[in-house]
Write an enzyme that holds these catalytic residues in place. Sequence first.
Site, PDB file in Angstrom:
ATOM      1  N   TRP A 188      63.554  61.371  68.576  1.00  0.00           N
ATOM      2  CA  TRP A 188      64.081  61.496  67.217  1.00  0.00           C
ATOM      3  C   TRP A 188      65.353  60.686  66.968  1.00  0.00           C
ATOM      4  O   TRP A 188      65.818  60.613  65.836  1.00  0.00           O
ATOM      5  CB  TRP A 188      64.332  62.954  66.845  1.00  0.00           C
ATOM      6  CG  TRP A 188      65.076  63.815  67.829  1.00  0.00           C
ATOM      7  CD1 TRP A 188      64.544  64.813  68.589  1.00  0.00           C
ATOM      8  CD2 TRP A 188      66.475  63.797  68.145  1.00  0.00           C
ATOM      9  NE1 TRP A 188      65.518  65.409  69.359  1.00  0.00           N
ATOM     10  CE2 TRP A 188      66.714  64.813  69.103  1.00  0.00           C
ATOM     11  CE3 TRP A 188      67.557  63.028  67.709  1.00  0.00           C
ATOM     12  CZ2 TRP A 188      67.978  65.078  69.636  1.00  0.00           C
ATOM     13  CZ3 TRP A 188      68.816  63.280  68.245  1.00  0.00           C
ATOM     14  CH2 TRP A 188      69.026  64.290  69.184  1.00  0.00           C
TER      15      TRP A 188
ATOM     16  N   LYS B 134      52.823  59.921  69.056  1.00  0.00           N
ATOM     17  CA  LYS B 134      53.341  61.121  68.407  1.00  0.00           C
ATOM     18  C   LYS B 134      54.844  60.974  68.185  1.00  0.00           C
ATOM     19  O   LYS B 134      55.607  60.850  69.136  1.00  0.00           O
ATOM     20  CB  LYS B 134      53.083  62.370  69.250  1.00  0.00           C
ATOM     21  CG  LYS B 134      53.454  63.678  68.513  1.00  0.00           C
ATOM     22  CD  LYS B 134      53.463  64.878  69.425  1.00  0.00           C
ATOM     23  CE  LYS B 134      54.807  65.059  70.088  1.00  0.00           C
ATOM     24  NZ  LYS B 134      55.913  65.401  69.133  1.00  0.00           N
TER      25      LYS B 134
ATOM     26  N   SER C  24      64.014  63.697  76.886  1.00  0.00           N
ATOM     27  CA  SER C  24      64.914  64.347  77.829  1.00  0.00           C
ATOM     28  C   SER C  24      64.345  64.312  79.240  1.00  0.00           C
ATOM     29  O   SER C  24      63.151  64.085  79.447  1.00  0.00           O
ATOM     30  CB  SER C  24      65.130  65.804  77.409  1.00  0.00           C
ATOM     31  OG  SER C  24      63.929  66.546  77.572  1.00  0.00           O
TER      32      SER C  24
ATOM     33  N   GLU D 159      61.413  56.958  79.874  1.00  0.00           N
ATOM     34  CA  GLU D 159      62.799  56.592  79.577  1.00  0.00           C
ATOM     35  C   GLU D 159      63.489  57.872  79.128  1.00  0.00           C
ATOM     36  O   GLU D 159      63.207  58.400  78.062  1.00  0.00           O
ATOM     37  CB  GLU D 159      62.850  55.513  78.497  1.00  0.00           C
ATOM     38  CG  GLU D 159      64.167  54.747  78.481  1.00  0.00           C
ATOM     39  CD  GLU D 159      65.227  55.404  77.629  1.00  0.00           C
ATOM     40  OE1 GLU D 159      65.962  56.265  78.174  1.00  0.00           O
ATOM     41  OE2 GLU D 159      65.320  55.072  76.448  1.00  0.00           O
TER      42      GLU D 159
ATOM     43  N   CYS E 119      70.871  56.950  74.368  1.00  0.00           N
ATOM     44  CA  CYS E 119      70.916  57.160  75.818  1.00  0.00           C
ATOM     45  C   CYS E 119      71.802  56.154  76.531  1.00  0.00           C
ATOM     46  O   CYS E 119      72.131  56.339  77.707  1.00  0.00           O
ATOM     47  CB  CYS E 119      69.504  57.139  76.399  1.00  0.00           C
ATOM     48  SG  CYS E 119      68.502  55.761  75.826  1.00  0.00           S
TER      49      CYS E 119
ATOM     50  N   GLU F 122      74.412  65.052  79.676  1.00  0.00           N
ATOM     51  CA  GLU F 122      74.336  64.243  78.459  1.00  0.00           C
ATOM     52  C   GLU F 122      74.597  65.095  77.225  1.00  0.00           C
ATOM     53  O   GLU F 122      73.861  66.039  76.936  1.00  0.00           O
ATOM     54  CB  GLU F 122      72.950  63.587  78.363  1.00  0.00           C
ATOM     55  CG  GLU F 122      72.836  62.565  77.271  1.00  0.00           C
ATOM     56  CD  GLU F 122      71.517  61.813  77.319  1.00  0.00           C
ATOM     57  OE1 GLU F 122      71.507  60.627  76.937  1.00  0.00           O
ATOM     58  OE2 GLU F 122      70.505  62.400  77.740  1.00  0.00           O
TER      59      GLU F 122
END
Length: 484
Positions: free
Chosen positions: A154, A178, A235, A256, A290, A386
């Site tokens: 997202w 998706k 994640s 990733e 990220c 994170e």
Amino acid sequence: MTTALRRLRNYIDGEFRDAADGRTTEVVNPATGEAYATAPLSAAADVDAAMAAAEAAFPAWRDLIPAERQKVLLKIADRFEERAEELIAAESENCGKPIALVRSEEIPPMVDQIRFFAGAARMLEGRSAGEYMDGFTSIIRREPVGVCAQVAPWNYPMMMAVWKFAPALAAGNTVVIKPSDTTPASTVLIADIIGSVLDELGHPRGVFNVICGDRETGRLMVEHNVPAMASITGSVRAGMQVAESASKDLKRVHLELGGKAPVVVFEDTDIAKAVEDISVAGYFNAGQDCTAATRVLVQESIHDEFVAALAKAASETKTGAIDDEDVLYGPLNNANQLKQVKGFIERLPAHAKIEAGGEQVGEKGYFFAPTVVSGLKQDDEIVQQEVFGPVITVQSFSDEKQAVEWANGVEYALASSVWTKDHARAMRMSKSLDFGCVWINTHIPLVAEMPHGGFKKSGYGKDLSAYGFDDYTRIKHVMTSLDG
């Protein structure tokens, strides 16, 4: 009077469809906190239909010569430019992103990346044919893997969709993708664009399919018996679940999974320039990147000066409405993400100091102030985990050895940067830093020609570049006897 919600739909075999059982989920604009659309909550029947369409389209798409696939991708890139304002509007509503930044920072690289992979389609590489055994000739065939199940995140819904479908289609695969359940709008629009191009050029409709849904929908896609490959950006937890699910039938997996990028600033750095660049690289997209420059390690001799300058830069950084051209970033993507970022701040240890920000902004939406936290130790939660928000942490290191130890001392290994005027030091650091990317005196630029991907819990596989293209191919050895 209430405003009717827009109705988003799946795109399967060239048709827009509701979920087979009619279930939907609301899609919320993070800038307002209010629903603006509904999207299908797809289940097994929908996944079956999309996979069947992709499987049926695969042989014809696979057998096209590369030049024909290139034509399709080039036409898609042209159409992205032609319909750029629609894409910008969809992404801004999806994510609350400033319109001007989507226009300048996302549309041009996306178009460029599609065109890069259009060219890559015609640059299949392998060892040269030859005789490696007397009386036999060996050749290498590089082939598409098949149907690809792809799950996009997202934080950059449009761009991550491009990073996935462009190399997959260029290599001759078909796709079921998706989007995140919180950001489906721009991916549904991409389906309309790609579908129209496939129709115009006479190619099978099932080459590209979009399924909307939640985590369960993604699980059904990954575990489905049709895809030969599963690709996810998300994640660490999601990546581990995908890898586990894919292992049941030995699917190829491309992951990733995020990062915790160290930004190592040495005492010979131009502090003003470093602070300017690092603050942008840390706060852009609300830190929901990220590779964001959110974990800064500063040599102790310049620590106080650097922190003061960074706090000042944070106080001058603006978040707000999508139509405000002075805004650097918009809201966090969803209520859960806002809660997560708040939680990190609330759980700060006593030795930490909030130098700037640290609070939610505004009465509606999920905005969070540009934040700087100093006084941190290596094992603090906010250093190790994170945050994925507009929060920059600062630690003070003594020497190069300690800088390397602390920089590498996390579970992630995606990206990093080194700030110094000393060329030899920069080269030593680039060798020692255990990350998939090391920037020197900059942070966050990406180009289509160079790979993006990490090590350790940041996952495996590469996006962008010829390496990313190769990930969507398989190698076949063909050997023939010269006797007959």
